[in-house]
Scaffold this active site. Sequence first.
Site, PDB file in Angstrom:
ATOM      1  N   TRP A   4       0.565  -1.223  -0.069  1.00 37.15           N
ATOM      2  CA  TRP A   4       0.226  -0.063   0.173  1.00 37.15           C
ATOM      3  C   TRP A   4       1.278   1.480   0.217  1.00 37.15           C
ATOM      4  O   TRP A   4       2.113   1.294   1.073  1.00 37.15           O
ATOM      5  CB  TRP A   4      -1.285  -0.377   1.352  1.00 37.15           C
ATOM      6  CG  TRP A   4      -2.097  -0.962   1.392  1.00 37.15           C
ATOM      7  CD1 TRP A   4      -2.136  -1.843   2.221  1.00 37.15           C
ATOM      8  CD2 TRP A   4      -3.424  -1.069   0.289  1.00 37.15           C
ATOM      9  NE1 TRP A   4      -3.381  -3.176   1.426  1.00 37.15           N
ATOM     10  CE2 TRP A   4      -4.202  -1.329   0.971  1.00 37.15           C
ATOM     11  CE3 TRP A   4      -3.657  -0.158  -0.638  1.00 37.15           C
ATOM     12  CZ2 TRP A   4      -4.909  -2.064   0.108  1.00 37.15           C
ATOM     13  CZ3 TRP A   4      -5.090  -0.222  -0.945  1.00 37.15           C
ATOM     14  CH2 TRP A   4      -5.444  -1.331  -0.470  1.00 37.15           C
ATOM     15  N   HIS A  32       2.685  -2.584   6.070  1.00 40.74           N
ATOM     16  CA  HIS A  32       2.058  -3.754   4.971  1.00 40.74           C
ATOM     17  C   HIS A  32       2.826  -3.854   3.845  1.00 40.74           C
ATOM     18  O   HIS A  32       1.482  -4.150   2.870  1.00 40.74           O
ATOM     19  CB  HIS A  32       0.357  -2.966   4.952  1.00 40.74           C
ATOM     20  CG  HIS A  32      -0.078  -2.402   6.240  1.00 40.74           C
ATOM     21  ND1 HIS A  32      -0.666  -2.997   7.635  1.00 40.74           N
ATOM     22  CD2 HIS A  32       0.612  -1.223   6.953  1.00 40.74           C
ATOM     23  CE1 HIS A  32      -1.290  -2.598   8.648  1.00 40.74           C
ATOM     24  NE2 HIS A  32      -0.499  -1.264   8.286  1.00 40.74           N
ATOM     25  N   HIS A  36       1.496  -9.534   5.272  1.00 36.40           N
ATOM     26  CA  HIS A  36       2.178  -8.759   6.687  1.00 36.40           C
ATOM     27  C   HIS A  36       1.138  -8.630   7.202  1.00 36.40           C
ATOM     28  O   HIS A  36      -0.068  -9.748   7.413  1.00 36.40           O
ATOM     29  CB  HIS A  36       2.347  -7.300   6.441  1.00 36.40           C
ATOM     30  CG  HIS A  36       0.743  -6.551   5.807  1.00 36.40           C
ATOM     31  ND1 HIS A  36       0.874  -6.613   4.375  1.00 36.40           N
ATOM     32  CD2 HIS A  36      -0.335  -6.149   6.225  1.00 36.40           C
ATOM     33  CE1 HIS A  36       0.289  -6.157   4.228  1.00 36.40           C
ATOM     34  NE2 HIS A  36      -1.181  -6.007   4.629  1.00 36.40           N
ATOM     35  N   ASP A  38      -2.266  -7.507  10.119  1.00 36.60           N
ATOM     36  CA  ASP A  38      -2.708  -6.631  10.731  1.00 36.60           C
ATOM     37  C   ASP A  38      -3.249  -6.499  11.759  1.00 36.60           C
ATOM     38  O   ASP A  38      -3.523  -7.824  12.803  1.00 36.60           O
ATOM     39  CB  ASP A  38      -4.049  -5.993   9.686  1.00 36.60           C
ATOM     40  CG  ASP A  38      -3.741  -5.543   8.275  1.00 36.60           C
ATOM     41  OD1 ASP A  38      -2.550  -5.396   7.861  1.00 36.60           O
ATOM     42  OD2 ASP A  38      -4.881  -5.896   7.628  1.00 36.60           O
ATOM     43  N   HIS A  42      -4.033  -1.503  13.426  1.00 32.39           N
ATOM     44  CA  HIS A  42      -4.300  -0.687  12.439  1.00 32.39           C
ATOM     45  C   HIS A  42      -5.789   0.431  11.737  1.00 32.39           C
ATOM     46  O   HIS A  42      -5.428   1.096  11.412  1.00 32.39           O
ATOM     47  CB  HIS A  42      -4.172  -1.807  11.588  1.00 32.39           C
ATOM     48  CG  HIS A  42      -4.551  -1.238  10.116  1.00 32.39           C
ATOM     49  ND1 HIS A  42      -3.627  -0.770   9.204  1.00 32.39           N
ATOM     50  CD2 HIS A  42      -4.246  -2.125   9.479  1.00 32.39           C
ATOM     51  CE1 HIS A  42      -3.459  -0.721   8.367  1.00 32.39           C
ATOM     52  NE2 HIS A  42      -4.392  -1.406   7.715  1.00 32.39           N
ATOM     53  N   HIS A 148     -12.681  -5.164   8.418  1.00 31.41           N
ATOM     54  CA  HIS A 148     -10.876  -4.708   8.974  1.00 31.41           C
ATOM     55  C   HIS A 148     -11.681  -4.242  10.207  1.00 31.41           C
ATOM     56  O   HIS A 148     -11.389  -5.190  11.813  1.00 31.41           O
ATOM     57  CB  HIS A 148     -10.288  -3.612   8.480  1.00 31.41           C
ATOM     58  CG  HIS A 148      -9.585  -4.083   7.416  1.00 31.41           C
ATOM     59  ND1 HIS A 148      -9.877  -4.766   6.136  1.00 31.41           N
ATOM     60  CD2 HIS A 148      -7.777  -4.293   7.231  1.00 31.41           C
ATOM     61  CE1 HIS A 148      -7.998  -4.211   5.711  1.00 31.41           C
ATOM     62  NE2 HIS A 148      -7.241  -5.047   6.517  1.00 31.41           N
ATOM     63  N   GLU A 160      -2.362 -11.201   5.680  1.00 29.98           N
ATOM     64  CA  GLU A 160      -2.435 -11.179   3.848  1.00 29.98           C
ATOM     65  C   GLU A 160      -1.076 -10.414   3.173  1.00 29.98           C
ATOM     66  O   GLU A 160      -0.202 -10.760   3.767  1.00 29.98           O
ATOM     67  CB  GLU A 160      -3.101  -9.435   4.219  1.00 29.98           C
ATOM     68  CG  GLU A 160      -4.457  -9.290   5.157  1.00 29.98           C
ATOM     69  CD  GLU A 160      -4.566  -7.690   4.749  1.00 29.98           C
ATOM     70  OE1 GLU A 160      -5.589  -7.015   5.384  1.00 29.98           O
ATOM     71  OE2 GLU A 160      -3.634  -6.957   4.973  1.00 29.98           O
TER      72      GLU A 160
END
Length: 197
Positions: A4, A32, A36, A38, A42, A148, A160
């Site tokens: 991202w 990220h 990775h 989260d 986050h 999320h 992810e």
Amino acid sequence: MLHWGRKPEVETVESLARGDASNVTRWRLGAHTGTHVDAPAHFRDGATPIDEVSLHALVGPALVLDLTHVEGDVEPHHLEEGGAAGHRRVLLKTSNSAGPLKETERAPSWVGLSPKAADWLIAHEVELVGIDYLTIESHHRTDTWDVHHSLLGAGVLILENADLDHVPPGTYDLACLPAKLVGADGSFARAILTTRD
């Protein structure tokens, strides 16, 4: 690798070729980037950061579900039919692994998790859920981030960008170790599946 925001940058700080005593690089990349995890922080200020998440959620038996036939969103019935009930760590192998995950730019669409499926995972006390793309969120929900908010709000960790392309479905031992970045919202991780004895 998929990421991202800003593209990762590598700087050579020291180099044997330039006469330095060793090779040393400095990396600038987001938490990220690539595979990775989260953490709850986050999407919620004051929530658990990555350096304080439970290792028990990140290491142990994990079920890899074959959902390569799913188009669009993974729904609760896919999780039920795949036998996810009773598992604490669930990895979703979708068509993303053989397609969008292999690209260097973000795809226009991918398989994600529906909000109802997120609620199902929470109700079934899953501690970690993983998917084979940049985000577990569906491509049409990256403005509201419903999944999320639900999962991280309930303390469920999200893995992810897990490459599951050559992983047959079944139960494995997972060792997923994100870098211990103090106070961070997430972290790049080394996630390894080994067959169970």
